[in-house]
Design a protein around this motif. Sequence first.
Motif, PDB file in Angstrom:
ATOM      1  N   ASP A  77      23.997  21.276  31.872  1.00  0.00           N
ATOM      2  CA  ASP A  77      23.412  22.238  30.948  1.00  0.00           C
ATOM      3  C   ASP A  77      22.977  23.573  31.825  1.00  0.00           C
ATOM      4  N   THR A  78      22.892  23.462  33.001  1.00  0.00           N
ATOM      5  CA  THR A  78      22.383  24.644  33.891  1.00  0.00           C
ATOM      6  C   THR A  78      23.483  25.233  34.382  1.00  0.00           C
ATOM      7  N   PRO A  79      23.190  26.678  34.241  1.00  0.00           N
ATOM      8  CA  PRO A  79      24.508  27.664  34.596  1.00  0.00           C
ATOM      9  C   PRO A  79      24.877  27.312  36.018  1.00  0.00           C
ATOM     10  N   PRO A  80      26.349  27.678  35.940  1.00  0.00           N
ATOM     11  CA  PRO A  80      26.882  27.360  37.431  1.00  0.00           C
ATOM     12  C   PRO A  80      26.292  28.315  38.516  1.00  0.00           C
ATOM     13  N   PRO A  81      26.353  28.063  39.685  1.00  0.00           N
ATOM     14  CA  PRO A  81      25.643  28.835  40.740  1.00  0.00           C
ATOM     15  C   PRO A  81      26.866  30.048  40.908  1.00  0.00           C
ATOM     16  N   GLY A  82      26.083  31.228  41.167  1.00  0.00           N
ATOM     17  CA  GLY A  82      26.930  32.408  41.667  1.00  0.00           C
ATOM     18  C   GLY A  82      27.819  32.323  42.760  1.00  0.00           C
ATOM     19  N   ALA A  83      28.610  33.143  42.870  1.00  0.00           N
ATOM     20  CA  ALA A  83      29.556  32.884  44.111  1.00  0.00           C
ATOM     21  C   ALA A  83      28.742  33.064  45.456  1.00  0.00           C
ATOM     22  N   ASP A  84      27.924  34.081  45.426  1.00  0.00           N
ATOM     23  CA  ASP A  84      27.223  34.140  46.730  1.00  0.00           C
ATOM     24  C   ASP A  84      26.231  32.873  47.026  1.00  0.00           C
ATOM     25  N   VAL A  85      25.625  32.339  45.836  1.00  0.00           N
ATOM     26  CA  VAL A  85      24.840  31.179  46.109  1.00  0.00           C
ATOM     27  C   VAL A  85      25.572  29.998  46.717  1.00  0.00           C
ATOM     28  N   LEU A  86      26.685  29.750  45.953  1.00  0.00           N
ATOM     29  CA  LEU A  86      27.564  28.619  46.407  1.00  0.00           C
ATOM     30  C   LEU A  86      27.871  28.998  47.721  1.00  0.00           C
ATOM     31  N   ASP A  87      28.423  30.051  48.212  1.00  0.00           N
ATOM     32  CA  ASP A  87      28.872  30.422  49.421  1.00  0.00           C
ATOM     33  C   ASP A  87      27.861  29.905  50.531  1.00  0.00           C
ATOM     34  N   GLN A  88      26.580  30.458  50.345  1.00  0.00           N
ATOM     35  CA  GLN A  88      25.272  30.099  51.127  1.00  0.00           C
ATOM     36  C   GLN A  88      25.269  28.647  51.282  1.00  0.00           C
ATOM     37  N   ALA A  89      25.254  27.881  50.029  1.00  0.00           N
ATOM     38  CA  ALA A  89      25.297  26.423  49.977  1.00  0.00           C
ATOM     39  C   ALA A  89      26.035  25.768  51.110  1.00  0.00           C
ATOM     40  N   PHE A  90      27.325  26.018  50.941  1.00  0.00           N
ATOM     41  CA  PHE A  90      28.392  25.548  51.877  1.00  0.00           C
ATOM     42  C   PHE A  90      28.351  26.117  53.225  1.00  0.00           C
ATOM     43  N   ALA A  91      27.668  27.191  53.438  1.00  0.00           N
ATOM     44  CA  ALA A  91      27.308  27.452  54.908  1.00  0.00           C
ATOM     45  C   ALA A  91      26.210  26.604  55.509  1.00  0.00           C
ATOM     46  N   SER A  92      25.020  26.426  54.493  1.00  0.00           N
ATOM     47  CA  SER A  92      24.300  25.405  55.063  1.00  0.00           C
ATOM     48  C   SER A  92      24.598  24.099  55.115  1.00  0.00           C
ATOM     49  N   LEU A  93      25.406  23.690  54.386  1.00  0.00           N
ATOM     50  CA  LEU A  93      25.950  22.335  54.375  1.00  0.00           C
ATOM     51  C   LEU A  93      26.725  21.959  55.580  1.00  0.00           C
ATOM     52  N   GLN A  94      27.330  22.983  56.418  1.00  0.00           N
ATOM     53  CA  GLN A  94      28.022  22.674  57.697  1.00  0.00           C
ATOM     54  C   GLN A  94      27.080  21.785  58.361  1.00  0.00           C
ATOM     55  N   THR A  95      25.813  22.268  58.642  1.00  0.00           N
ATOM     56  CA  THR A  95      24.964  21.840  59.965  1.00  0.00           C
ATOM     57  C   THR A  95      23.667  20.958  59.155  1.00  0.00           C
ATOM     58  N   TYR A  96      23.859  20.581  57.695  1.00  0.00           N
ATOM     59  CA  TYR A  96      22.926  19.774  57.070  1.00  0.00           C
ATOM     60  C   TYR A  96      22.437  18.480  57.916  1.00  0.00           C
ATOM     61  N   GLN A  97      21.377  18.222  58.064  1.00  0.00           N
ATOM     62  CA  GLN A  97      20.723  16.815  58.357  1.00  0.00           C
ATOM     63  C   GLN A  97      19.866  16.309  57.393  1.00  0.00           C
ATOM     64  N   TRP A  98      19.831  14.901  57.503  1.00  0.00           N
ATOM     65  CA  TRP A  98      19.033  14.222  56.686  1.00  0.00           C
ATOM     66  C   TRP A  98      17.580  14.410  56.804  1.00  0.00           C
ATOM     67  N   GLY A  99      16.963  14.688  55.734  1.00  0.00           N
ATOM     68  CA  GLY A  99      15.395  15.052  56.130  1.00  0.00           C
ATOM     69  C   GLY A  99      15.043  16.722  55.845  1.00  0.00           C
ATOM     70  N   GLN A 100      16.381  17.377  56.102  1.00  0.00           N
ATOM     71  CA  GLN A 100      16.140  19.084  55.644  1.00  0.00           C
ATOM     72  C   GLN A 100      15.868  19.324  54.442  1.00  0.00           C
ATOM     73  N   ASP A 101      15.557  20.461  54.165  1.00  0.00           N
ATOM     74  CA  ASP A 101      15.676  21.122  52.815  1.00  0.00           C
ATOM     75  C   ASP A 101      16.839  20.784  51.912  1.00  0.00           C
ATOM     76  N   ARG A 102      16.694  20.623  50.849  1.00  0.00           N
ATOM     77  CA  ARG A 102      17.880  19.983  49.732  1.00  0.00           C
ATOM     78  C   ARG A 102      18.009  21.312  49.064  1.00  0.00           C
ATOM     79  N   THR A 103      17.905  22.246  49.192  1.00  0.00           N
ATOM     80  CA  THR A 103      18.357  23.388  48.184  1.00  0.00           C
ATOM     81  C   THR A 103      20.104  23.402  48.268  1.00  0.00           C
ATOM     82  N   SER A 104      20.438  23.364  49.316  1.00  0.00           N
ATOM     83  CA  SER A 104      22.085  23.691  49.236  1.00  0.00           C
ATOM     84  C   SER A 104      22.567  22.392  48.561  1.00  0.00           C
ATOM     85  N   LEU A 105      21.900  21.158  48.709  1.00  0.00           N
ATOM     86  CA  LEU A 105      22.714  20.025  48.148  1.00  0.00           C
ATOM     87  C   LEU A 105      22.510  20.302  46.634  1.00  0.00           C
TER      88      LEU A 105
END
Length: 266
Positions: free
Chosen positions: A25-53
């Motif tokens: 029921d949550t509105p889908p993230p905007g294009a910029d937010v989604l782009d940022q999430a994918f950029a952060s995901l590239q170097t994500y390590q367990w224990g880091q901030d989960r905002t992008s996930l």
Amino acid sequence: MFRNVFPTALLWAIGSVAVPLSAADTPPPGADVLDQAFASLQTYQWGQDRTSLQTLDVAVAASHGDAAVRKNLETRLVGVLESDASRAAKDVVCRQLSLIGSANAVPALAKLLPDKDLSHMARYALERIPDAAATAALRSALANTEGLQKIGVIDSVGIRRDADSVTALTALVGDSNPQIAAAAVAALGAIGTSEAAQALATAQASVPSQLQAAVADARLSCAERLLAAGKKAEALAIYKALNSEDQPQHIRVAAVRGMLAAAGQK
């Protein structure tokens, strides 16, 4: 008997939380937010901030019902798998593809099956993708994986109940690695076709003593599936064969119960 190499539920829990029930029921993230999430995901390590996930969780939930959005999201997730992203990132992607993956994601996931670090999560996704291509990829991996990865693939083939894998699994029943042999026996029982039942009947007379009980259990599984499919005569033949003095008591009891069930009695 050797089953899943690592419990799926455990790996799902490590570094992950369930998607909130309200995510759809949550509105889908905007294009910029989604782009940022994918950029952060590239170097994500367990224990880091989960905002992008969490952003990806919402995007995946919101993609249900919109084929174009889902396809675009799947393509981007596959792109992460094919990049030099971190292991943790690829683990996350496999879990997301288990929810929205299609035949388009299968080649990238299949490449991970021999990987000792990512094989399990690749299988997790492939087991859940509702396309024959996923089953075919797991079947093909029976020939190009080794050790624990092969055992895991055998287990996945059984979960998919791939009748076309019976021949390959039958050959693996005679593998010199007892864990591989046991996994193949269990997978044949899970598949439960007439051909699988015949392979197990043949194996009963030839496998080492330490595998005899596993074969008997798998034959019972076959009989149950055959009975459920309306093949009462085939199921009854298996139950009768297992109701013999050379079988353990629990196998004989199960066989008698199966014979009664096949006859329509309680």
